[in-house]
Design an enzyme around this catalytic site. Structure first.
Site, PDB file in Angstrom:
ATOM      1  N   PHE A 173       0.821  -1.227   0.000  1.00 46.35           N
ATOM      2  CA  PHE A 173       0.000   0.000   0.000  1.00 46.35           C
ATOM      3  C   PHE A 173       0.849   1.269   0.000  1.00 46.35           C
ATOM      4  O   PHE A 173       0.485   2.292   0.562  1.00 46.35           O
ATOM      5  CB  PHE A 173      -0.977  -0.002   1.191  1.00 46.35           C
ATOM      6  CG  PHE A 173      -1.760  -1.280   1.272  1.00 46.35           C
ATOM      7  CD1 PHE A 173      -2.681  -1.613   0.285  1.00 46.35           C
ATOM      8  CD2 PHE A 173      -1.543  -2.184   2.314  1.00 46.35           C
ATOM      9  CE1 PHE A 173      -3.367  -2.816   0.327  1.00 46.35           C
ATOM     10  CE2 PHE A 173      -2.225  -3.377   2.363  1.00 46.35           C
ATOM     11  CZ  PHE A 173      -3.149  -3.706   1.369  1.00 46.35           C
ATOM     12  N   ARG A 174       2.022   1.176  -0.597  1.00 42.37           N
ATOM     13  CA  ARG A 174       2.962   2.312  -0.714  1.00 42.37           C
ATOM     14  C   ARG A 174       3.441   2.866   0.640  1.00 42.37           C
ATOM     15  O   ARG A 174       3.829   4.019   0.747  1.00 42.37           O
ATOM     16  CB  ARG A 174       2.349   3.441  -1.549  1.00 42.37           C
ATOM     17  CG  ARG A 174       2.095   3.012  -2.989  1.00 42.37           C
ATOM     18  CD  ARG A 174       1.912   4.175  -3.907  1.00 42.37           C
ATOM     19  NE  ARG A 174       1.909   3.757  -5.298  1.00 42.37           N
ATOM     20  CZ  ARG A 174       0.867   3.236  -5.935  1.00 42.37           C
ATOM     21  NH1 ARG A 174      -0.271   3.025  -5.294  1.00 42.37           N
ATOM     22  NH2 ARG A 174       0.957   2.888  -7.201  1.00 42.37           N
TER      23      ARG A 174
END
Ligand SMILES: Cc1cc2nc3c(=O)[nH]c(=O)nc-3n(C[C@H](O)[C@H](O)[C@H](O)COP(=O)(O)O)c2cc1C
Length: 196
Positions: A173-174
């Site tokens: 999710f970065r």
């Protein structure tokens, strides 16, 4: 947290081994950025040929665009992107030409055709005539047919003496991890973590 330079080099070596083991086709390829006299950046890929606590070494033609830019401003940046282990390593530093002895020793390990290529290439200069490069290769092949190829004076290496390391690790999710190290004195490097 404070760490010695050798620990950062060991960490770099560990990541390099991991990407190599996982089959990276060109693990030592690094993007090298330099800046022009006017401050405009440019990048190209070169190969890392040696590294230790003193820095990171690559070889090139001293009349090339990169070398000219380095002579005007030795501040450079190298970047490794190792997709197969989801890691990026960025190293900022100052480029210093290696000694003649060091360059000679590395040049001697290259294949004879690569050594002749170093003589024949006026790297980054315009090829004027259609067959000029081929003619130069033929010229130096003949010249060194029966002898060892000495290192051309216009060909050497640069050692990038690091002033900053960033180890980047991809996360879901970065929410990536960024660990940045800068020297506090000759011995110690201070770690900070940055938002992704
Ligand atoms: C995978 C790869 C490795 C390369 N390794 C080198 C190298 O070690 N030294 C070098 O001078 N050029 C190397 N090159 C060529 C450079 O990317 C570049 O085209 C050349 O050095 C001229 O750059 P300049 O005009 O900015 O000086 C390599 C290119 C690639 C794609």
């Amino acid at each position: 947290m404070s760490v010695p330079i050798n620990e950062l080099i060991t960490r770099f070596q560990k990541e390099l081994d991991a990407t190599t083991k996982k089959g990276h086709p060109e693990p030592t390829a690094m993007t090298l950025s330099t800046v022009s006299e006017a401050g405009a950046p440019t990048s190209r890929v070169v190969l890392l040929k040696a590294f230790d606590h003193r820095g990171f070494v690559f070889y090139t033609n001293l009349t090339s665009r990169k070398s000219k830019e380095i002579s005007l401003n030795p501040q450079v940046c190298i970047n490794f992107m190792w997709h197969n282990i989801s890691k990026q390593i960025r190293i900022e530093g100052r480029a210093q030409q290696v000694s003649n002895e060091e360059a000679d020793a590395y040049f001697a390990t290259r294949a004879k055709q690569s050594q002749i290529g170093a003589w024949a290439s006026k790297q980054s200069s315009e090829i004027e005539g259609k067959m000029d490069f081929e003619k130069r290769i033929a010229k130096y092949t003949l010249k060194f047919a029966a002898s060892k190829v000495p290192r051309p004076e216009f060909w050497s290496g640069f050692r990038i003496v690091p002033t900053k390391f960033e180890f980047w690790q991809k996360r879901d999710f970065r929410l990536h991890e960024r660990h940045v190290f800068t020297p506090t004195d000759e011995q110690n490097w201070q770690e900070v973590c940055l938002y992704p």
